[in-house]
Design a protein around this motif. Structure first.
Motif, PDB file in Angstrom:
ATOM      1  N   LYS A  18       0.568  -1.580  -0.068  1.00 11.75           N
ATOM      2  CA  LYS A  18       0.725   0.035  -0.078  1.00 11.75           C
ATOM      3  C   LYS A  18       1.101   0.989  -0.080  1.00 11.75           C
ATOM      4  O   LYS A  18       0.350   2.015  -0.050  1.00 11.75           O
TER       5      LYS A  18
ATOM      6  N   HIS B  88       1.319   1.590  -3.679  1.00  6.50           N
ATOM      7  CA  HIS B  88      -0.008   1.755  -4.220  1.00  6.50           C
ATOM      8  C   HIS B  88      -1.166   2.426  -4.173  1.00  6.50           C
ATOM      9  O   HIS B  88      -2.132   2.994  -5.027  1.00  6.50           O
TER      10      HIS B  88
ATOM     11  N   THR C 252      -5.159 -11.146  -2.948  1.00  2.97           N
ATOM     12  CA  THR C 252      -4.151 -10.150  -3.487  1.00  2.97           C
ATOM     13  C   THR C 252      -4.520 -10.127  -5.478  1.00  2.97           C
ATOM     14  O   THR C 252      -3.806  -8.521  -5.257  1.00  2.97           O
TER      15      THR C 252
ATOM     16  N   ASN D 254      -6.201  -7.228  -5.520  1.00  4.52           N
ATOM     17  CA  ASN D 254      -6.271  -5.911  -5.238  1.00  4.52           C
ATOM     18  C   ASN D 254      -6.113  -5.288  -6.636  1.00  4.52           C
ATOM     19  O   ASN D 254      -5.096  -4.365  -6.482  1.00  4.52           O
TER      20      ASN D 254
ATOM     21  N   ASP E 278      -9.244   3.231  -1.132  1.00  6.56           N
ATOM     22  CA  ASP E 278      -7.279   3.356  -1.632  1.00  6.56           C
ATOM     23  C   ASP E 278      -6.563   2.554  -1.065  1.00  6.56           C
ATOM     24  O   ASP E 278      -5.904   2.171  -1.606  1.00  6.56           O
TER      25      ASP E 278
ATOM     26  N   CYS F  65      -7.803  -0.045   1.429  1.00  5.32           N
ATOM     27  CA  CYS F  65      -8.476  -0.714   2.894  1.00  5.32           C
ATOM     28  C   CYS F  65      -7.911  -2.658   0.782  1.00  5.32           C
ATOM     29  O   CYS F  65      -8.655  -1.705   0.037  1.00  5.32           O
ATOM     30  N   ILE F  66      -7.542  -3.428   1.534  1.00  2.91           N
ATOM     31  CA  ILE F  66      -7.350  -4.521   0.524  1.00  2.91           C
ATOM     32  C   ILE F  66      -8.477  -5.035   0.651  1.00  2.91           C
ATOM     33  O   ILE F  66      -8.079  -6.797   0.024  1.00  2.91           O
TER      34      ILE F  66
ATOM     35  N   CYS G   4      -8.949  -7.334   3.174  1.00  4.10           N
ATOM     36  CA  CYS G   4      -8.159  -8.619   4.302  1.00  4.10           C
ATOM     37  C   CYS G   4      -8.608  -9.556   5.218  1.00  4.10           C
ATOM     38  O   CYS G   4      -9.173 -10.030   5.825  1.00  4.10           O
TER      39      CYS G   4
ATOM     40  N   ARG H  98     -18.086  -7.016  -0.198  1.00  2.68           N
ATOM     41  CA  ARG H  98     -17.289  -6.889  -1.819  1.00  2.68           C
ATOM     42  C   ARG H  98     -18.103  -6.212  -2.683  1.00  2.68           C
ATOM     43  O   ARG H  98     -19.349  -7.317  -2.668  1.00  2.68           O
TER      44      ARG H  98
ATOM     45  N   THR I 225      -2.933  -1.550   6.424  1.00  3.30           N
ATOM     46  CA  THR I 225      -2.695  -0.680   5.921  1.00  3.30           C
ATOM     47  C   THR I 225      -3.035   0.956   6.258  1.00  3.30           C
ATOM     48  O   THR I 225      -3.058   1.550   4.902  1.00  3.30           O
TER      49      THR I 225
ATOM     50  N   LYS J 268     -11.599   5.064  -3.539  1.00  7.35           N
ATOM     51  CA  LYS J 268     -10.921   4.678  -3.986  1.00  7.35           C
ATOM     52  C   LYS J 268     -10.549   4.784  -5.517  1.00  7.35           C
ATOM     53  O   LYS J 268     -10.886   6.055  -6.633  1.00  7.35           O
TER      54      LYS J 268
END
Lengths: 880, 437
Positions: free
Chosen positions: A118, A121, A141, A144, A657, A659-660, A662, A696, A828, A870
């Motif tokens: 992050k 990214h 992964t 993302n 932007d 937040c992945i 997880c 999601r 992140t 995002k």
């Protein structure tokens, strides 16, 4: 202890004396009569194991990790001449290309890489770096990635070689020795654009985008394949990736060879296979197993179970669970928990962290180190207990000469950032001789059958997580399915095979088969089916046993004779519907956003344009950002006057932007707030209790756009839940918190009905924490009874603690002093907590970001959770 | 009707109170069994938790509130018939007023149980009452549920008093004909009614007053019930049409229930002469009217959702018609607004079979209307991630069975022990009609 097939309880003293006797006896029998298989442990323990084994005239322990990335290690040796696992400086890269490396899930050090990822990214300073993910199936992964390029399984190498050829032609690097360049050209020369597209079956446009980006990138970094892939193609891919990294930057400045991952200690799968072959051929007298479950994680063809069952082999399994391996052992030796003992571990080479007892031992189980010290006292001289050994070893190894330094290290939990002593042999550099790896070209498995991809699971890891109710309860971030591992199938494949979503399907590969419910998703390529690893235990514990299917059971040794024994792959598989339905325990009602103002993205171009002055209106997309402050009051819209807040108005900013997805925040919340675990059936019934969940969203037919949205109580200033409760159980406090008074709640559930965010969770039953899980309960937080509503409190117990501390010191609470559990856990920094009344606080600054918005703000609920959009490259409408 | 003499009326009505046969007691016993079964389900739920039902997140309300609204709705037409039609002097209501008013009382009693069954912690229900306490905690008068509490308890009180007042002269008639213990009981119940002039004067005044008091309640109670939804912000609920729409729906369902009860009743007790076809036909005509209002409301709701162009609102209505619960939606549309239109034709409103069948269909349709409203909005709310489904469970069906059993159990006891037709009002009717001749 197992005697005549029956388990019998014996005391620790007896167990130790028996082990002493057995090992003495074995040692007397000659060399290598005692063997050991262990997971990667700290240096002290490994040293102790080795010492003990030496004292029994045996060779050192074999270290086994199912997700050891040993092909990456081998590739590093082959290409860079570096025998180990270096770390990757993602933060300094401006382009990241992954060929399946699941660095957000299980790969090397996922939490660390989530953070590093992050930092390259996330949107910052008007820009954002790109991440391409090339793989047949998309896990967390891949979800993302800015662009996910689906390639046929096993063709990662071809794509990578194509890119190498491209770079060699378009942007030849300086300073490559000519023989190396020649051999690179020999390998990659044939992979022109058309061939790559044909072989890998990838989208030409996306491939061109990848080539273009790679050409333009100043500091690109390429990552290999997933931690658990173990085929020959996988090794080739790693080598190709290493070459590509070299071609892109001969100095390899994005790879940190001085900072090595401890996972490199694990032995290669070749060695593991050898080890078991030897065990079967000439069994030693005693076999110690520590923290490994080979009977589960190794393919059935290796005969692990048969070996462990042999009568002439005394198997001692150090395990607190009766897992598949322990169930086959002759003696199961429970140990103390990490929370009860002293240990050390250095996950990467430049630090060591200490594990200190955080509680009194529950049982009188000893630490494994102490067991070895007692059964092999001559092994180590410098101490009588594992703790003493550890301390003295650490003091030798790390710069902790005086007591003061030692105490400081203990207080901070370890020694960090010490200069690493592990320097590569003679500096990283290209080694010739990698060419032969590409000779045995794997025939691209173009059969009519389906290919099976085994996906890593962020929750279950190599299967060790499968018995942890919290991990099972948190749904998989991408599929949103909890408790189960469904078979991921592309809708097209499912249609061809006549299988429906949620149908139980039988997956057959070779002689083995398994059944799992089908989950249709566009995050997988047609012609591929995927199954997450980690479930399918037939022993282990009440939460794992008999749940799901184990894809490792479909692994077969690679038929290719030239390979070592450590190559495994899954052959072509076939699926067929069984006609039975199995309801999926998923938490999402719809994948799509339906054009609502929920999880928003903004293109980078739009962000750079000057803000257009839009006239605020009352409809969904024109409603202005309305802060939960007096300034958010508008006499034309509001009936009631604004709330007065005393000194603080707690709020959270969620940066989509960063937040992945997880879901670590979810697990943290379960732990902090004693949130009930409801189990698979109640999950299917829609009764999960999570106070924070990750939504999601993905547009059907346009799978590239995938977005995660953490959703928790919005602590609205104009809360719909507060006004409908007949008894004032939801209550707005002086600091803006929307409190839920459990004692007052009578359970009308009106508040949950009226909550637009559906973050209020009702206690449908009395949730259980069976012994010893009751020890999980946080004493600072009430355990709720059946019949009351609950929800996120912004960790009010921590706010209260901060109040106490501030009051003692006669000051205000400082910004950043309070971190709710989710904020604390986020790798992140996607979540920021603070007071909006403090104009200098981080949240106050961030809400003025151009990306700030409120979810469903047009309802005029005035949420105190402000989201930042995002940042994406494309408009989602364009790609549709 | 003029052929009926006062004595005939008395004899017919009193005849319904003759000691009952074995069949009657069997039915009563069966119904009591149903009540006991429902009660057992409830007890189980109290011990296990609301999870025994099918409610979940996001559909936090299930059949308990559907049945609540259903039974409150049933209650309404009783008051409409006994109070409003009394005020407007619609003579045809007299033969059925008593039964309808009784239906009101029992339906409100049944409905009143459901909020309790619904609660997560029913043992804490007294928190809803404005009881003085040392923490000076009051109920939240902003909450529609407190409106509900006030409205329903007022309604129950007024209905019971109204019903009892109307019963007084008839109780006296029974007392005069009874003997033994029965006489003592009815003597106590009839509060010393002797039929003196002052008695009648006070009675008629009082009855008129109660009718006037009950009339606004018909409007207000179901409006308040509708606000349980309309004051929420969920799509499909947050609309201004809800109050009139609920009131009309309530009367619609209540009238249908009146037909459902009266048709067997007149057959069994041979009171065809009193509850004539004219009476039933008048009810059917009123049903046409309420059915048209229902159809209009359904149309308006859908139209406004489209006219607002609010995507959330539109999605809920599309979902109702074509989503997971589409069947319930179309059952509702057909049974409530299309089937009653058959009553436009005389053929349908003058044949007992049709009347009965259509009344049952409307009852079913109105139950599904509440199902559609209560289930579809939360299951298809604002955030698509949270959308969900709902399916009632065995326990819920058990409790529902219990509620129907309770209602019919009470009603069965009533028809055999109290005059189910108001002799007084019948005599008034006969008297008035003969005077007109």
């Amino acid at each position: 202890l197992r005697e005549n097939g029956q388990w019998k309880n014996i005391g620790y003293a007896e167990a130790v004396s028996r082990l002493t006797g057995t090992t003495r006896h074995a040692a007397a029998g000659g060399k290598d009569r005692v063997r050991m298989l262990t997971a990667v442990e700290g240096d002290v323990l490994l040293h102790l194991f080795a010492g003990s084994l030496v004292s029994w005239w045996s060779s050192g322990p074999v270290i086994y990790e199912p997700l050891s990335c040993d092909h990456l290690k081998e590739a590093n040796q082959a290409v860079y001449g570096f025998d180990g696992l270096p770390s990757y400086r993602m933060e300094s890269a401006d382009l990241l290309v992954g060929f399946g490396a699941d660095f957000l899930e299980t790969w090397l050090s996922p939490v660390e890489y989530a953070r590093r990822f992050k930092s390259m990214h996330a949107y910052a300073g008007g820009g954002k770096n790109r991440f391409f993910h090339v793989s047949p199936c998309r896990g967390l992964t891949g979800a993302n990635a800015d662009i996910w390029i689906s390639c046929a399984p096993g063709t990662e190498t071809a794509v990578c070689l194509g890119l190498i050829r491209e770079m060699m032609r378009q942007k030849p690097p300086d300073g490559i020795p000519s023989p190396v360049a020649a051999s690179i050209n020999r390998i990659a020369g044939a992979f022109d654009r058309q061939r790559v597209i044909d072989t890998a079956g990838i989208d030409p446009d996306l491939y061109d985008q990848l080539r273009r980006s790679l050409r333009r990138a100043k500091s690109p970094l390429v990552l290999g394949t997933a931690a658990l892939s173990r085929s020959r193609a996988d090794l080739q891919a790693h080598i190709a990736v290493n070459l590509l990294n070299y071609v892109l930057d001969p100095a390899l400045s994005n790879i940190d060879f001085t900072r090595r991952h401890r996972m490199e200690k694990a032995d290669s799968h070749d060695r593991i296979a050898d080890f078991f072959m030897h065990l079967a051929e000439e069994p030693p007298d005693v076999l110690f197993l520590n923290n490994v479950n080979p009977a589960y994680a190794l393919p059935p063809g290796m005969g692990v179970s048969e070996t462990l069952r042999r009568d002439d082999l005394f198997v001692v399994c150090f395990s607190n669970f009766m897992d598949e391996t322990a169930a086959l052992a002759d003696m199961v030796f429970p140990l103390s928990l990490p929370l009860e003992s002293w240990e050390e571990y250095s996950g990467v080479s430049d630090l060591v962290s200490f594990c200190q007892p955080a509680m009194k031992p529950l049982y009188n189980a000893p630490q494994i180190g102490d067991v070895f010290l007692r059964i092999a006292p001559e092994a180590v001289q410098n101490g009588n207990t594992a703790k003493q050994v550890m301390i003295s070893r650490i003091k030798d190894r790390w710069p902790l000469s005086d007591t003061r330094a030692w105490l400081a290290a203990v207080r901070s939990g370890g020694v960090f950032g010490a200069a690493s002593q592990a320097v590569p042999n003679d500096g990283p550099g290209i080694r010739p001789g990698f060419e032969h790896y590409f000779e045995a070209r794997t025939a691209s498995d173009r059969t009519d059958g389906l290919a099976l991809a085994i996906l890593p699971s962020i929750r279950l890891y190599d299967g060790r997580g499968a018995n942890q109710p919290w991990l099972c309860e948190v749904p998989d971030p991408v599929t949103k399915v909890a408790w189960q591992s469904p078979l991921m199938v592309h809708p097209e494949t499912a249609r061809q095979r006549g299988i429906r979503n949620g149908e139980l399907a039988r997956l057959t590969g070779g002689v083995q088969s398994l059944t799992a419910p089908v989950y249709e998703t566009e995050n997988i390529r047609p012609g591929v089916v995927a199954l997450q690893a980690g479930q399918g235990h037939h022993a282990y514990g009440r939460y794992a046993r008999g749940r799901g299917a184990n894809p490792f059971s479909l692994l077969m040794p690679e038929s290719d004779a030239s390979g070592g024994p450590g190559f495994y792959k899954t052959g072509p598989v076939e699926i067929e519907g069984t006609g039975q339905k199995q309801k999926l325990a998923h938490t999402d009602g719809s994948m799509e956003q339906h054009g609502r103002k929920i999880a928003m993205a903004v293109t980078i171009d739009d962000l750079e344009k000057p803000p257009a002055h839009e006239k605020p209106g009352l409809a969904m997309h024109e409603f202005p950002l309305t802060l939960p402050l007096p300034e958010g009051y508008n006499a034309r819209r509001d009936f009631y006057t604004p709330h007065d807040h005393d000194a603080y108005r707690w709020a959270m900013v969620v940066d989509l932007d960063r937040c992945i997805g997880c879901s670590a925040c979810m697990a943290a919340c379960y732990a902090e707030n004693n949130v009930g675990v409801v189990g698979e059936q109640q999950m299917i019934n829609g009764r999960e209790m999570s106070w924070i969940h990750i939504e999601r969203y993905q547009q059907i037919g346009s799978p590239q756009d995938l977005i995660f949205l953490p959703m928790l109580c919005q602590h609205c200033d104009n809360a719909p839940c507060e006004m409908v409760c007949p008894v004032y159980a939801p209550h707005h406090n002086k600091e803006g918190l929307n409190n839920q008074i459990y004692n007052r709640c009578i359970g009308t559930r009106f508040c949950a009905q009226n909550c637009p965010y559906k973050v209020r969770k009702f206690n449908w039953f009395e949730w259980q924490w069976p012994e010893p899980l009751s020890l999980q309960l946080n004493p600072d937080v009430t355990v709720r009874t059946k019949g009351v509503m609950e929800k996120c409190s912004f960790c009010v117990q921590r706010i209260k603690d901060a109040h106490d501390a501030a009051k003692n010191e006669n000051r205000m609470i400082r910004d950043g002093e309070i971190t709710p559990a989710c904020v604390q856990t986020c790798p992140t920094d996607a979540l920021v907590f603070g007071s909006l009344m403090d104009e200098s606080s981080r949240v106050s600054q961030l809400v003025h970001d151009r990306r700030a918005y409120q979810v469903m703000g047009y309802l005029n609920t005035k949420p105190a959770v402000i989201y930042l959009r995002k940042v994406v490259y494309r408009n989602s409408a364009d790609s549709a | 009707m003029s052929r009926l003499s006062f004595a005939e009326i008395d004899n017919t009505v009193a005849g319904t109170l003759e000691p009952a046969g074995r069949l009657y007691w069997t039915v009563v016993a069966l119904l009591f069994g149903g009540v006991a079964f429902g009660a057992a389900c409830w007890v189980y739920q109290i011990f296990v938790g609301i999870g025994a039902g099918g409610q979940n997140n996001p559909v936090n309300w299930g059949t308990y509130l559907i049945n609540f609204v259903f039974w409150v709705g049933i209650a309404h037409s009783g008051t409409l018939i006994s109070a409003i039609l009394h005020l407007v002097r619609a003579g045809w209501r007299n033969p059925i007023a008593r039964a309808a008013e009784t239906m009101t009382v029992f339906a409100v009693c049944t409905a009143g149980l459901f909020p309790f069954i619904h609660l997560g912690r029913v043992w804490m229900v007294y928190y809803m009452l404005p009881v003085p306490n040392q923490r000076t905690l009051w109920p939240n008068f902003q909450s529609p549920l407190i409106f509900d509490l006030v409205a329903i308890s007022t309604y129950l009180t007024v209905s019971v008093l109204f019903w009892y007042t109307g019963l007084l002269p008839d109780l006296a008639v029974i007392r005069d004909r009874a003997s033994g213990v029965r006489k003592k009981v009815f003597r106590a119940l009839s509060l010393g009614w002797t039929g003196r002039y002052e008695h009648w004067r006070h009675y008629t005044r009082g009855y008129l007053l109660f009718a006037a008091l009950a009339t606004p309640l018909v409007i207000s109670v179901h409006s308040v019930v509708s606000w349980d939804f309309a004051l929420g912000i969920m799509p499909g609920w947050h609309t201004t049409i809800f109050a009139p729409y609920f009131v009309a729906g309530a009367i619609h369902s209540g009238l249908a229930m009146v037909l459902t009860l009266m048709i067997p009743l007149r057959k069994i007790f041979g009171t065809e002469k009193i509850i004539t076809m004219h009476v039933l036909e008048s009810v059917a005509k009123t049903i046409v009217f309420t059915g048209l209002i229902m159809g209009f409301s359904y149309g308006t709701e859908a139209f406004i959702a489209w006219y607002s162009q609010n995507s959330v609102e539109m999605a809920v209505f599309t979902y109702r018609a074509f989503g997971d619960f589409a069947l319930s939606y179309w059952v509702m549309i057909v049974c409530n607004s299309l089937v009653p239109l058959l009553f436009f034709l005389k053929r349908f409103r003058t044949r007992i079979g049709w009347l009965f069948a259509i009344s049952i269909l409307i009852n079913i349709g109105m139950w599904y209307e509440r199902f559609v409203i209560i289930i579809s909005s939360p299951s298809h709310g604002f955030l698509p991630h949270n959308w969900g489904h709902y399916m009632p469970t065995f326990i819920e069906y058990g409790i529902m069975l219990g509620s129907f059993s309770l209602f019919f159990f009470l009603f069965f006891l009533f028809v055999k022990h109290l005059p189910s037709i108001s002799m007084t009002e019948m005599k008034e009717l006969v008297h008035q009609e003969s005077a007109h001749e």
